[in-house]
Design an enzyme around this catalytic site. Structure first.
Site: not given
Length: 581
Positions: A198, A510, A463, A439
């Site tokens: 985070h 992408c 991936d 992918e």
């Protein structure tokens, strides 16, 4: 070693957010409390459970206020983190019931039961291979600390920074970050954490330099000591000399000047020196990121991750709710194309209202198109919302995790079913192009067959690289094998683009590779039609494309495809970059 033979003490960590900061250290410390087992009598069990539930209510009120503050100070995406915490407080099966049962059966105090129950969950998450899921253990720890603080009557207080400082800590929980006045933070440095923690996410959002995973740095310094934080290289310099400070100031000024230039030019298209135009799109996963994409010069959205529409809620979104979000995005993007990936979930990123079996290897399991085809009602709801949005914007859809032609055909049957239902209801909808992500090695090897079924392709290199190289990028022991520039991956990408073009289909990308300045000349040379990336990477990518010749890039591809090793590929790219300067 620095100029003049002076040795400056350097600490190496993980580059989590780019940029350079120079300032005094503020040590963020928290009292470490030890929760001991305290037994209670059977007469006090009901009152102890009641005390536990009262602490949950106080925690809920605290989080609601926190969500409002984070939304104002940071943004909607980061506020969602704390909304997830709010949902954890209402989790009956994993949290509330186990705590109440432990209090009743073992006759122990509530804080001890909370500690033990949630530590088990934390241990489970920390044992997962996925780095993203390991980092989510911090969310559970944050909820645990919050509930216990109300049980022992010690509320979380806002950390005060008396001056602009570099915040140094062993670790920073989401609620710790929320208590800080971000305007006073020059940089973050933590002993623990990774690029998906985070603190890293918030730092990147706020454009604050950050270095995480430094080991024991917080124990090696004192508050007030001078630091230089290099978020690009993952370096922290302790008590630097004036010469070193001056050097970094010049470097920072140079970087800022380059960034200003990039932002001025990013509104223009990416055209090579020999006049070939390439489309540069953005990957987004929230309305906030759509706005960011526009600011950074995106010509379209190459990947709209729809998972954000499904998380942090207790039930599946309705067709109307999904439509509202799609229309909001379409309004922002106007006539620019928006490629929507249908819901891509699995047990590595589960939803509370979808029954997910535990799997030893979620990346080879029930996820993506496999899961949504097995949940046709959920899939059709999303498709109908998207088709309706297509009447008002330039929407396209693509399916994730495809491995067979049969999957595409079944998915297209659902599209036709959705269209029939909209027609029968007299509801307006638009035509949308249908594509698929490439992918998996299976889909990469049957591009010619899939081309008969779809309008376009988008290569998901994250991936695809993982599957080709048999290497989990989140596993430090094998991460050295994960590299999209490896000859095996490059040959596969070249084959995908070539076969798609032979079939008259456009191909985008992408994955993270699309934004890598080393990879861009190769992608240009291979003839990739569209590069999609994180919004902040767009200005640099456009500059790289404008600096090269497509003809020369094609020659580079010819040489690279003859390479036998990764090092040979990297050497050829380095030589190309020097010749193009």
């Amino acid at each position: 070693m620095w100029g003049g033979g002076v040795v400056v003490e350097e600490f190496k960590g993980i580059a989590a957010s780019p940029g350079i900061a120079i300032g005094r250290a503020h040590l963020f410390t928290k009292e470490k409390r030890k929760i001991v087992r305290k037994e209670i009598s059977s007469k006090l069990v009901e009152s102890e459970i009641r005390r536990f539930n009262q602490s949950l209510e106080k925690a809920r009120e605290y989080l609601k206020d926190l969500i409002d503050r984070v939304r104002r100070e940071v943004g909607e995406k980061e506020a969602e983190i704390y909304e997830a915490h709010l949902m954890m407080l209402d989790d009956e099966s994993s949290f509330i019931k186990p705590v109440e049962e432990m209090i009743a059966k073992e006759r122990v105090c509530a804080e001890y039961a909370v500690e033990k129950v949630l530590e088990k969950v934390i241990s489970l998450f920390r044992s997962m291979e996925s780095e993203y899921m390991r980092e989510r253990a911090m969310d559970i720890k944050d909820v645990k600390e919050l509930v216990i603080s109300f049980l022992i009557d010690r509320e979380t207080k806002r950390e005060e920074l008396s001056m602009k400082s570099v915040v140094v800590a062993e670790e920073l929980l989401p609620s710790d970050i929320a208590t800080l006045n971000k305007r006073m933070v020059l940089a973050f440095v933590t002993d623990k954490g990774g690029p998906t923690s985070h603190v890293a996410i918030v730092a990147r959002t706020l454009k604050i330099p950050a270095v995480v995973g430094t080991g024991d740095f917080s124990t090696r310094i004192r508050g007030g000591e001078l630091l230089i934080v290099d978020g690009d290289k993952g370096l922290v310099l302790l008590n630097p000399t004036e010469d070193v400070i001056s050097s970094y100031r010049r470097l920072r000024e140079k970087k800022e000047a380059v960034l200003d230039e990039l932002m001025r030019e990013t509104k223009f298209p990416a055209i090579t020196v020999d006049g070939v135009r390439f489309k540069v799109f953005a990957n987004v996963g929230s309305l906030e990121e759509v706005r960011e994409a526009i600011r950074y010069g995106a010509e379209g959205i190459g990947l709209l991750r729809t998972e954000f529409m499904y998380i942090n809620r207790e039930s599946m979104p309705t067709e109307e709710e999904l439509l509202e979000v799609f229309l909001s995005i379409g309004k922002l993007m106007k006539d620019r194309p928006i490629i929507v990936r249908t819901l891509d979930i699995g047990c590595d990123k589960p939803l509370p209202y979808v029954r997910m079996p535990e799997e030893a290897n979620p990346f080879l399991g029930w996820r993506g198109i496999r899961l949504t085809l097995d949940n046709p009602r959920m899939m059709k709801t999303q498709l109908k919302a998207l088709l309706r949005a297509g009447a008002y914007g330039n929407f396209k859809l693509m399916f994730p995790m495809i491995t067979t032609v049969e999957e595409i055909r079944k998915a297209k049957e659902l599209i036709m079913n959705a269209i029939d239902e909209l027609k029968s209801g007299g509801i307006q909808f638009g035509e949308v192009e249908v594509g698929t992500m490439i992918e998996t090695p299976a889909s990469a090897l049957i591009v010619d067959l899939l081309a008969d079924e779809v309008d376009f392709f988008s290569i998901g290199t994250n991936d695809l690289t993982q599957y080709i190289m048999a290497a989990d990028r989140g596993n430090a022991r094998v991460s050295k094998f994960y590299n999209p520039l490896h000859p095996a991956v490059l040959r596969m990408i070249h084959k995908i683009i070539e076969e798609a073009h032979n079939a008259g289909r456009e191909v985008g990308m992408c994955g993270e590779m699309a934004s890598d300045p080393r990879a861009i000349p190769l992608l240009v040379g291979m003839g990739l039609d569209e590069l999609s990336m994180n919004p902040s990477s767009i200005p640099k990518a456009k500059k790289v494309i404008r600096s090269i010749s497509k003809k020369e890039a094609e020659n580079l591809v010819t040489d690279v495809l003859s390479s036998k090793t990764l090092s040979e590929v990297l050497d050829l790219i380095a030589k190309f970059n020097k010749s193009e300067v």
